[in-house]
Scaffold this motif. Structure first.
Motif, PDB file in Angstrom:
ATOM      1  N   VAL A   1      -3.391   7.627  -9.818  1.00 38.67           N
ATOM      2  CA  VAL A   1      -4.141   6.394  -9.539  1.00 38.67           C
ATOM      3  C   VAL A   1      -5.058   6.621  -8.337  1.00 38.67           C
ATOM      4  O   VAL A   1      -6.246   6.267  -8.363  1.00 38.67           O
ATOM      5  CB  VAL A   1      -3.187   5.203  -9.292  1.00 38.67           C
ATOM      6  CG1 VAL A   1      -3.986   3.945  -8.977  1.00 38.67           C
ATOM      7  CG2 VAL A   1      -2.275   4.981 -10.496  1.00 38.67           C
TER       8      VAL A   1
ATOM      9  N   THR B   1       0.838  -1.213   0.000  1.00 43.45           N
ATOM     10  CA  THR B   1       0.000   0.000   0.000  1.00 43.45           C
ATOM     11  C   THR B   1       0.872   1.262   0.000  1.00 43.45           C
ATOM     12  O   THR B   1       0.335   2.365  -0.087  1.00 43.45           O
ATOM     13  CB  THR B   1      -0.944   0.041   1.227  1.00 43.45           C
ATOM     14  OG1 THR B   1      -0.152   0.198   2.411  1.00 43.45           O
ATOM     15  CG2 THR B   1      -1.766  -1.235   1.332  1.00 43.45           C
TER      16      THR B   1
ATOM     17  N   LEU C   1      -9.259   6.537  -8.389  1.00 42.83           N
ATOM     18  CA  LEU C   1     -10.086   5.725  -7.478  1.00 42.83           C
ATOM     19  C   LEU C   1     -10.988   6.604  -6.629  1.00 42.83           C
ATOM     20  O   LEU C   1     -12.156   6.289  -6.396  1.00 42.83           O
ATOM     21  CB  LEU C   1      -9.183   4.869  -6.580  1.00 42.83           C
ATOM     22  CG  LEU C   1      -8.497   3.687  -7.289  1.00 42.83           C
ATOM     23  CD1 LEU C   1      -7.361   3.122  -6.442  1.00 42.83           C
ATOM     24  CD2 LEU C   1      -9.522   2.588  -7.610  1.00 42.83           C
TER      25      LEU C   1
ATOM     26  N   PHE D   1     -14.577   5.878  -4.902  1.00 40.48           N
ATOM     27  CA  PHE D   1     -14.765   6.223  -3.484  1.00 40.48           C
ATOM     28  C   PHE D   1     -15.915   7.223  -3.332  1.00 40.48           C
ATOM     29  O   PHE D   1     -16.766   7.097  -2.448  1.00 40.48           O
ATOM     30  CB  PHE D   1     -13.475   6.814  -2.900  1.00 40.48           C
ATOM     31  CG  PHE D   1     -13.654   7.382  -1.526  1.00 40.48           C
ATOM     32  CD1 PHE D   1     -13.698   6.547  -0.416  1.00 40.48           C
ATOM     33  CD2 PHE D   1     -13.819   8.754  -1.325  1.00 40.48           C
ATOM     34  CE1 PHE D   1     -13.893   7.070   0.858  1.00 40.48           C
ATOM     35  CE2 PHE D   1     -14.011   9.283  -0.066  1.00 40.48           C
ATOM     36  CZ  PHE D   1     -14.054   8.436   1.030  1.00 40.48           C
TER      37      PHE D   1
ATOM     38  N   PHE E   1      -0.995   5.439 -19.879  1.00 40.54           N
ATOM     39  CA  PHE E   1      -0.620   4.653 -18.713  1.00 40.54           C
ATOM     40  C   PHE E   1       0.789   4.980 -18.239  1.00 40.54           C
ATOM     41  O   PHE E   1       1.043   5.116 -17.039  1.00 40.54           O
ATOM     42  CB  PHE E   1      -0.743   3.150 -19.017  1.00 40.54           C
ATOM     43  CG  PHE E   1      -0.346   2.291 -17.858  1.00 40.54           C
ATOM     44  CD1 PHE E   1      -1.169   2.205 -16.747  1.00 40.54           C
ATOM     45  CD2 PHE E   1       0.860   1.602 -17.849  1.00 40.54           C
ATOM     46  CE1 PHE E   1      -0.798   1.431 -15.652  1.00 40.54           C
ATOM     47  CE2 PHE E   1       1.228   0.833 -16.762  1.00 40.54           C
ATOM     48  CZ  PHE E   1       0.406   0.749 -15.668  1.00 40.54           C
TER      49      PHE E   1
ATOM     50  N   ALA F   1      -6.552  -2.768  -4.639  1.00 44.70           N
ATOM     51  CA  ALA F   1      -6.617  -2.203  -5.995  1.00 44.70           C
ATOM     52  C   ALA F   1      -5.455  -1.235  -6.227  1.00 44.70           C
ATOM     53  O   ALA F   1      -4.573  -1.501  -7.037  1.00 44.70           O
ATOM     54  CB  ALA F   1      -7.960  -1.523  -6.220  1.00 44.70           C
ATOM     55  N   PHE F   2      -5.404  -0.130  -5.499  1.00 46.76           N
ATOM     56  CA  PHE F   2      -4.290   0.811  -5.646  1.00 46.76           C
ATOM     57  C   PHE F   2      -2.956   0.078  -5.544  1.00 46.76           C
ATOM     58  O   PHE F   2      -2.044   0.303  -6.341  1.00 46.76           O
ATOM     59  CB  PHE F   2      -4.356   1.908  -4.581  1.00 46.76           C
ATOM     60  CG  PHE F   2      -3.136   2.783  -4.552  1.00 46.76           C
ATOM     61  CD1 PHE F   2      -2.963   3.792  -5.477  1.00 46.76           C
ATOM     62  CD2 PHE F   2      -2.133   2.563  -3.619  1.00 46.76           C
ATOM     63  CE1 PHE F   2      -1.817   4.578  -5.473  1.00 46.76           C
ATOM     64  CE2 PHE F   2      -0.987   3.351  -3.597  1.00 46.76           C
ATOM     65  CZ  PHE F   2      -0.826   4.357  -4.518  1.00 46.76           C
TER      66      PHE F   2
ATOM     67  N   ARG G   1     -11.821   3.562   1.856  1.00 44.98           N
ATOM     68  CA  ARG G   1     -10.468   3.934   1.380  1.00 44.98           C
ATOM     69  C   ARG G   1      -9.510   2.758   1.516  1.00 44.98           C
ATOM     70  O   ARG G   1      -8.732   2.470   0.617  1.00 44.98           O
ATOM     71  CB  ARG G   1      -9.930   5.105   2.204  1.00 44.98           C
ATOM     72  CG  ARG G   1     -10.482   6.450   1.803  1.00 44.98           C
ATOM     73  CD  ARG G   1      -9.569   7.580   2.318  1.00 44.98           C
ATOM     74  NE  ARG G   1     -10.248   8.870   2.182  1.00 44.98           N
ATOM     75  CZ  ARG G   1     -10.986   9.418   3.136  1.00 44.98           C
ATOM     76  NH1 ARG G   1     -11.133   8.830   4.316  1.00 44.98           N
ATOM     77  NH2 ARG G   1     -11.578  10.577   2.918  1.00 44.98           N
TER      78      ARG G   1
ATOM     79  N   VAL H   1       2.174  -2.627 -10.857  1.00 44.61           N
ATOM     80  CA  VAL H   1       2.314  -2.648 -12.312  1.00 44.61           C
ATOM     81  C   VAL H   1       2.875  -1.319 -12.813  1.00 44.61           C
ATOM     82  O   VAL H   1       3.750  -1.295 -13.682  1.00 44.61           O
ATOM     83  CB  VAL H   1       0.958  -2.938 -12.985  1.00 44.61           C
ATOM     84  CG1 VAL H   1       1.094  -2.944 -14.503  1.00 44.61           C
ATOM     85  CG2 VAL H   1       0.385  -4.259 -12.485  1.00 44.61           C
ATOM     86  N   ARG H   2       2.389  -0.226 -12.251  1.00 45.08           N
ATOM     87  CA  ARG H   2       2.843   1.095 -12.695  1.00 45.08           C
ATOM     88  C   ARG H   2       4.360   1.218 -12.524  1.00 45.08           C
ATOM     89  O   ARG H   2       5.075   1.592 -13.454  1.00 45.08           O
ATOM     90  CB  ARG H   2       2.120   2.184 -11.889  1.00 45.08           C
ATOM     91  CG  ARG H   2       2.145   3.572 -12.521  1.00 45.08           C
ATOM     92  CD  ARG H   2       1.621   4.631 -11.556  1.00 45.08           C
ATOM     93  NE  ARG H   2       2.482   4.774 -10.405  1.00 45.08           N
ATOM     94  CZ  ARG H   2       3.608   5.478 -10.370  1.00 45.08           C
ATOM     95  NH1 ARG H   2       4.002   6.129 -11.455  1.00 45.08           N
ATOM     96  NH2 ARG H   2       4.343   5.542  -9.275  1.00 45.08           N
TER      97      ARG H   2
ATOM     98  N   ALA I   1       1.499   7.867  -9.056  1.00 42.79           N
ATOM     99  CA  ALA I   1       0.755   7.187  -7.988  1.00 42.79           C
ATOM    100  C   ALA I   1      -0.437   8.048  -7.561  1.00 42.79           C
ATOM    101  O   ALA I   1      -1.526   7.529  -7.279  1.00 42.79           O
ATOM    102  CB  ALA I   1       1.677   6.900  -6.800  1.00 42.79           C
TER     103      ALA I   1
ATOM    104  N   ILE J   1      -2.226  -2.016  -8.670  1.00 43.80           N
ATOM    105  CA  ILE J   1      -2.002  -1.116  -9.811  1.00 43.80           C
ATOM    106  C   ILE J   1      -0.613  -0.494  -9.702  1.00 43.80           C
ATOM    107  O   ILE J   1       0.116  -0.369 -10.692  1.00 43.80           O
ATOM    108  CB  ILE J   1      -3.104  -0.029  -9.870  1.00 43.80           C
ATOM    109  CG1 ILE J   1      -4.462  -0.671 -10.172  1.00 43.80           C
ATOM    110  CG2 ILE J   1      -2.766   1.043 -10.905  1.00 43.80           C
ATOM    111  CD1 ILE J   1      -5.658   0.272 -10.005  1.00 43.80           C
ATOM    112  N   GLU J   2      -0.243  -0.126  -8.477  1.00 41.82           N
ATOM    113  CA  GLU J   2       1.062   0.487  -8.247  1.00 41.82           C
ATOM    114  C   GLU J   2       2.191  -0.521  -8.522  1.00 41.82           C
ATOM    115  O   GLU J   2       3.249  -0.141  -9.031  1.00 41.82           O
ATOM    116  CB  GLU J   2       1.117   1.025  -6.815  1.00 41.82           C
ATOM    117  CG  GLU J   2       2.336   1.847  -6.458  1.00 41.82           C
ATOM    118  CD  GLU J   2       2.479   3.150  -7.250  1.00 41.82           C
ATOM    119  OE1 GLU J   2       1.524   3.557  -7.942  1.00 41.82           O
ATOM    120  OE2 GLU J   2       3.573   3.738  -7.180  1.00 41.82           O
TER     121      GLU J   2
ATOM    122  N   PRO K   1       3.839   3.242  -1.936  1.00 41.19           N
ATOM    123  CA  PRO K   1       4.651   3.295  -3.165  1.00 41.19           C
ATOM    124  C   PRO K   1       6.160   3.287  -2.895  1.00 41.19           C
ATOM    125  O   PRO K   1       6.913   2.685  -3.674  1.00 41.19           O
ATOM    126  CB  PRO K   1       4.211   4.616  -3.817  1.00 41.19           C
ATOM    127  CG  PRO K   1       2.805   4.808  -3.351  1.00 41.19           C
ATOM    128  CD  PRO K   1       2.789   4.283  -1.938  1.00 41.19           C
TER     129      PRO K   1
ATOM    130  N   LEU L   1     -10.092   0.073  -1.165  1.00 45.02           N
ATOM    131  CA  LEU L   1      -9.570   0.471  -2.475  1.00 45.02           C
ATOM    132  C   LEU L   1      -8.047   0.445  -2.482  1.00 45.02           C
ATOM    133  O   LEU L   1      -7.424   0.015  -3.449  1.00 45.02           O
ATOM    134  CB  LEU L   1     -10.083   1.870  -2.839  1.00 45.02           C
ATOM    135  CG  LEU L   1     -11.565   1.936  -3.224  1.00 45.02           C
ATOM    136  CD1 LEU L   1     -12.067   3.369  -3.237  1.00 45.02           C
ATOM    137  CD2 LEU L   1     -11.796   1.297  -4.600  1.00 45.02           C
TER     138      LEU L   1
END
Lengths: 199, 199
Positions: free
Chosen positions: B80, A42, B84, B89, B72, A88-89, A81, A95-96, B77, A92-93, A44, A84
């Protein structure tokens, strides 16, 4: 193939670890505690530190992510929050940041779950996170550079977890975690992208 | 029926407003600026203030929510997080707070969109938010109290917006916003719940 496995200590992560090893891959494990690399997905900065330690990798396999399990009427704004962010966040992070570091032809395999299609009381945040992850996989697949690929594994409840969840999944047909682990192999060694492997 | 319409000033919101009025409903409008109630739906305190001003309502119709549109590889961050928060949210929070305030048999109608199923370059955050919203609608439907209902409207690009989006939606068949507005009537006046109305 050199593969970074995140969430390596959980029920699914251990099953993925076993099948990756059987297939002869080189595995770097990461999780909150108890793996080669400690990571809080969670955060970054923590993800960045993980990738720096892992070095050049050819595939990222995520079996990580947590959400609050509560009746809808008891959810706080912070729970929403956290749901998510937690599954999810966080993924995604992965992959980012990972996309800039992974090899040509590298792949990302994320974890979703059955609640996106079959909701359960107390599971709304899991549904929400899974919905975000599956939509992300379809979207990122058409934008990832260097022929990188991305898929999600979306399993029902695991046989190994039925005791833990008690009556929550009553009437659901559980599958062994090893079946979901196989889908990671399909994602990593195959050439598909933008797919959600349901089981 | 007394209906709170959020995002009332946008292309879709104006179309929903028109059709709700034609159907004889009492409408309270809310949006960032230019409506009866000013609201920032990414801020739970602002949502609370909106509900306090609106008083007892029988339906909530959301045509609001924004996400970053970026390739993308250019997403941060924070982008993203903003994606969301801006559309997922925010709308979940509309329901979480609204459920405790809405009438018996009240309904919630949220906005999703085509990118959850048909991704576009630059649209990954829209895909993610829409995926979260649609999964939420299916999940919340089985938990809302007092026979409250929830549905989502998931339209393709609007004819009215094709100039704005330029080539982004090239080859997509646009629909008039009035067609999506009709789905709000179906959600509000019908008895379905947990549905995603695609067009």
């Amino acid at each position: 193939m050199k593969i970074l496995l995140i969430g390596a200590t959980g029920t699914l992560g251990r099953a993925v670890h076993m099948v990756l090893r059987e297939r002869g891959h080189e595995i770097v494990t990461a999780s909150r505690t108890g793996s080669e690399i400690s990571v809080d997905i969670t955060d970054p900065d923590s993800i960045q530190a993980m990738y720096e330690r892992a070095g050049r990798i050819e595939a990222v396999a995520s079996a990580a992510g947590g959400v609050p399990w509560k009746p809808f009427a008891e959810l706080s704004a912070q729970d929403v929050r956290d749901g998510l962010t937690g599954k999810a966040f966080s993924q995604i992070e992965l992959v980012r940041q990972g996309s800039a570091r992974a090899a040509e032809d590298g792949s990302f395999t994320l974890i979703s779950g059955v609640l996106v299609r079959d909701p359960l009381v107390r599971g709304s945040m899991a549904s929400v996170a899974n919905g975000a992850v599956e939509a992300f996989v379809r979207a990122a697949a058409i934008e990832l550079p260097h022929r990188q690929r991305i898929n999600a594994v979306s399993p029902t409840v695991f046989s190994e977890s039925m005791d833990h969840y008690g009556d929550l999944f009553a009437g659901f047909e559980p599958v062994p975690a090893a079946m979901a682990a196989n889908a990671y192999i399909r994602s990593i060694e195959g050439r598909q992208t933008g797919q959600v492997y349901e089981m």
